[in-house]
Design an enzyme around this catalytic site. Sequence first.
Site, PDB file in Angstrom:
ATOM      1  N   ASN A   3       0.893  -1.186   0.023  1.00  0.00           N
ATOM      2  CA  ASN A   3      -0.046   0.052   0.042  1.00  0.00           C
ATOM      3  C   ASN A   3       0.880   1.261  -0.152  1.00  0.00           C
ATOM      4  O   ASN A   3       0.423   2.169   0.547  1.00  0.00           O
ATOM      5  CB  ASN A   3      -0.961   0.024   1.071  1.00  0.00           C
ATOM      6  CG  ASN A   3      -1.724  -1.111   1.318  1.00  0.00           C
ATOM      7  OD1 ASN A   3      -2.410  -1.431   0.329  1.00  0.00           O
ATOM      8  ND2 ASN A   3      -1.805  -1.942   2.424  1.00  0.00           N
ATOM      9  N   HIS A  36     -13.493  -2.377   6.741  1.00  0.00           N
ATOM     10  CA  HIS A  36     -12.153  -2.978   7.267  1.00  0.00           C
ATOM     11  C   HIS A  36     -12.559  -3.860   8.672  1.00  0.00           C
ATOM     12  O   HIS A  36     -13.298  -3.381   9.414  1.00  0.00           O
ATOM     13  CB  HIS A  36     -10.977  -2.136   7.561  1.00  0.00           C
ATOM     14  CG  HIS A  36      -9.926  -2.744   7.652  1.00  0.00           C
ATOM     15  ND1 HIS A  36      -9.166  -2.767   9.001  1.00  0.00           N
ATOM     16  CD2 HIS A  36      -9.005  -3.456   6.857  1.00  0.00           C
ATOM     17  CE1 HIS A  36      -8.029  -3.223   8.820  1.00  0.00           C
ATOM     18  NE2 HIS A  36      -7.924  -3.888   7.759  1.00  0.00           N
ATOM     19  N   GLU A  70     -15.580   3.673   4.924  1.00  0.00           N
ATOM     20  CA  GLU A  70     -14.498   4.313   4.501  1.00  0.00           C
ATOM     21  C   GLU A  70     -14.736   5.208   3.153  1.00  0.00           C
ATOM     22  O   GLU A  70     -15.571   4.922   2.417  1.00  0.00           O
ATOM     23  CB  GLU A  70     -13.619   2.779   4.010  1.00  0.00           C
ATOM     24  CG  GLU A  70     -13.227   1.970   5.180  1.00  0.00           C
ATOM     25  CD  GLU A  70     -12.607   0.714   4.877  1.00  0.00           C
ATOM     26  OE1 GLU A  70     -11.878   0.786   3.513  1.00  0.00           O
ATOM     27  OE2 GLU A  70     -12.689  -0.348   5.431  1.00  0.00           O
ATOM     28  N   SER A  83     -10.351  -0.808   0.143  1.00  0.00           N
ATOM     29  CA  SER A  83      -9.025  -1.039  -0.106  1.00  0.00           C
ATOM     30  C   SER A  83      -9.021  -2.489  -0.979  1.00  0.00           C
ATOM     31  O   SER A  83      -7.860  -2.814  -1.523  1.00  0.00           O
ATOM     32  CB  SER A  83      -8.114  -1.448   0.905  1.00  0.00           C
ATOM     33  OG  SER A  83      -8.721  -2.311   1.933  1.00  0.00           O
ATOM     34  N   ASP A  86     -13.187   6.362   7.574  1.00  0.00           N
ATOM     35  CA  ASP A  86     -11.885   5.928   7.874  1.00  0.00           C
ATOM     36  C   ASP A  86     -11.144   6.271   6.427  1.00  0.00           C
ATOM     37  O   ASP A  86     -11.495   5.720   5.283  1.00  0.00           O
ATOM     38  CB  ASP A  86     -12.014   4.244   7.842  1.00  0.00           C
ATOM     39  CG  ASP A  86     -10.463   3.685   8.211  1.00  0.00           C
ATOM     40  OD1 ASP A  86      -9.444   4.435   7.404  1.00  0.00           O
ATOM     41  OD2 ASP A  86     -10.355   2.732   8.660  1.00  0.00           O
ATOM     42  N   HIS A 116      -6.553   4.446   3.211  1.00  0.00           N
ATOM     43  CA  HIS A 116      -6.109   4.399   2.029  1.00  0.00           C
ATOM     44  C   HIS A 116      -6.173   5.624   1.147  1.00  0.00           C
ATOM     45  O   HIS A 116      -5.773   5.671  -0.011  1.00  0.00           O
ATOM     46  CB  HIS A 116      -6.623   3.003   1.261  1.00  0.00           C
ATOM     47  CG  HIS A 116      -6.446   1.855   1.844  1.00  0.00           C
ATOM     48  ND1 HIS A 116      -5.339   1.318   1.418  1.00  0.00           N
ATOM     49  CD2 HIS A 116      -6.655   1.210   2.886  1.00  0.00           C
ATOM     50  CE1 HIS A 116      -5.057   0.115   2.091  1.00  0.00           C
ATOM     51  NE2 HIS A 116      -5.883  -0.019   2.842  1.00  0.00           N
ATOM     52  N   LYS A 150       0.046   3.492   5.001  1.00  0.00           N
ATOM     53  CA  LYS A 150      -0.309   3.333   3.852  1.00  0.00           C
ATOM     54  C   LYS A 150       0.623   4.111   2.950  1.00  0.00           C
ATOM     55  O   LYS A 150       1.864   4.168   2.874  1.00  0.00           O
ATOM     56  CB  LYS A 150      -1.629   3.351   3.280  1.00  0.00           C
ATOM     57  CG  LYS A 150      -2.428   2.808   4.395  1.00  0.00           C
ATOM     58  CD  LYS A 150      -2.541   1.343   4.361  1.00  0.00           C
ATOM     59  CE  LYS A 150      -3.360   0.621   5.185  1.00  0.00           C
ATOM     60  NZ  LYS A 150      -3.218  -0.560   5.927  1.00  0.00           N
TER      61      LYS A 150
HETATM   62  C1  LIG Z   1      -9.579   1.187   5.989  1.00  0.00           C
HETATM   63  C2  LIG Z   1      -8.374   0.401   7.022  1.00  0.00           C
HETATM   64  N1  LIG Z   1      -8.533   0.953   8.248  1.00  0.00           N
HETATM   65  C3  LIG Z   1      -7.637   0.371   9.033  1.00  0.00           C
HETATM   66  C4  LIG Z   1      -6.616  -0.409   8.540  1.00  0.00           C
HETATM   67  C5  LIG Z   1      -5.650  -0.764   9.789  1.00  0.00           C
HETATM   68  O1  LIG Z   1      -4.284  -0.276   9.219  1.00  0.00           O
HETATM   69  P1  LIG Z   1      -2.961  -0.560  10.086  1.00  0.00           P
HETATM   70  O2  LIG Z   1      -2.251  -1.265   9.224  1.00  0.00           O
HETATM   71  O3  LIG Z   1      -2.380   0.880  10.434  1.00  0.00           O
HETATM   72  O4  LIG Z   1      -3.225  -1.515  11.317  1.00  0.00           O
HETATM   73  C6  LIG Z   1      -6.465  -0.741   7.265  1.00  0.00           C
HETATM   74  C7  LIG Z   1      -5.541  -1.711   7.033  1.00  0.00           C
HETATM   75  O5  LIG Z   1      -5.303  -2.217   5.879  1.00  0.00           O
HETATM   76  C8  LIG Z   1      -7.482  -0.445   6.567  1.00  0.00           C
HETATM   77  O6  LIG Z   1      -7.461  -0.717   5.216  1.00  0.00           O
END
Ligand SMILES: Cc1ncc(COP(=O)(O)O)c(C=O)c1O
Length: 352
Positions: free
Chosen positions: A17, A98, A140, A144, A169, A172, A201
């Site tokens: 990412n 997620h 989100e 992703s 969120d 990404h 990311k």
């Molecule tokens: C939308 C979303 N939120 C949170 C996370 C978690 O991120 P982290 O890797 O910092 O724990 C991800 C991880 O892929 C994600 O895609």
Amino acid sequence: MAAAERLGLDVLDAASNDYLGLAAEHAAAVTADAPAGAGASRLVHGTFEAHTALERDLAQWVGMDSALLFTSAYAANVGLLAAVRSPGDHVVSAKLNHASIIDGIRLARAQVTVVDPDDLGSVASALSAPCAGQRWLVVESYYSMDGTSPDLVALRAAASASGAVFIVDEAHALGVFGSDGAGLCSAAAVQPDVLVGGLGKSLGLQGGFVAGSGLLRTWLWNRARSFVFSTASSPALALAGVARVAKVRAMSEERAALLEIAAEFRARVDALPNAQLQAGAHGPIVSLLFGTPERALAAARTFLELGVLVQAIRPPTVPPGASRLRLALKASFSAADRARLLAAVEAACRLS
Ligand SMILES: Cc1ncc(COP(=O)(O)O)c(C=O)c1O
């Protein structure tokens, strides 16, 4: 050294990412004066100037009053959702959210309705269901696994109409979309009530944050269990974060190049006879649908034989029948890289 090189692979990395290609950059020059470890949780004795400086910069970047740093975006979502919920609350959660959002809602033991965020009728109806407590709408901004985005303007309006708190969120989307990379809410001039972001990311580091009101920050400081009961992020990492935020904000040319590369690549793939792209997608995440796990794995092997590293994404990460290759494009991909990638797509699609 990039992840693929560390694995001893001379391959093009289309799996991580790291959209702006920053993860492999050394941070020593900016972190030399900062200790590696915080030694304690933030509340106990683990708060350093680097943490608060990074929180100030993150909040300013995403246009919120304040921010609180977590050790990951996973910890941020879990800590946030479990901490803010009260008895009688109703959470309306987008179906592609997620795992960290899903786990946070589970920990909150809240009543939850899962909706398709593109079906605004169902969102409105879920939000208007009788609720003795607070309503929450959690989405989100850039999914992703699909590379799609919901209509943030319409969702903001739906949340406001029902008095729901709107949580977005942007893990990404940060660094990739919006003026100075501030994300898709910023690009759409939408003000969420709470914004979650990540440093793992496009910023190429590690960590997560929750941005919102000063009151929310104070609440989380005292109540978010993944924050309270966990050693603070490394001060050196936080200092690297300060430098990275400034750097990413200034990377407008790379951002424009990334989006241009993505649009052109998507159009080329779309013109191939057997390629099935995720509908409605945009930006650097390009999902190629293969249906079964076996077909997706065979396609990933073909990519690797042609020098491209991608991951086959299978259930439970995606629903049964939706196994895919998830290609993450990077701003640094040269014309030759893109040609190699397209050749791999062509070869993998010929298999099917
Ligand atoms: C939308 C979303 N939120 C949170 C996370 C978690 O991120 P982290 O890797 O910092 O724990 C991800 C991880 O892929 C994600 O895609």
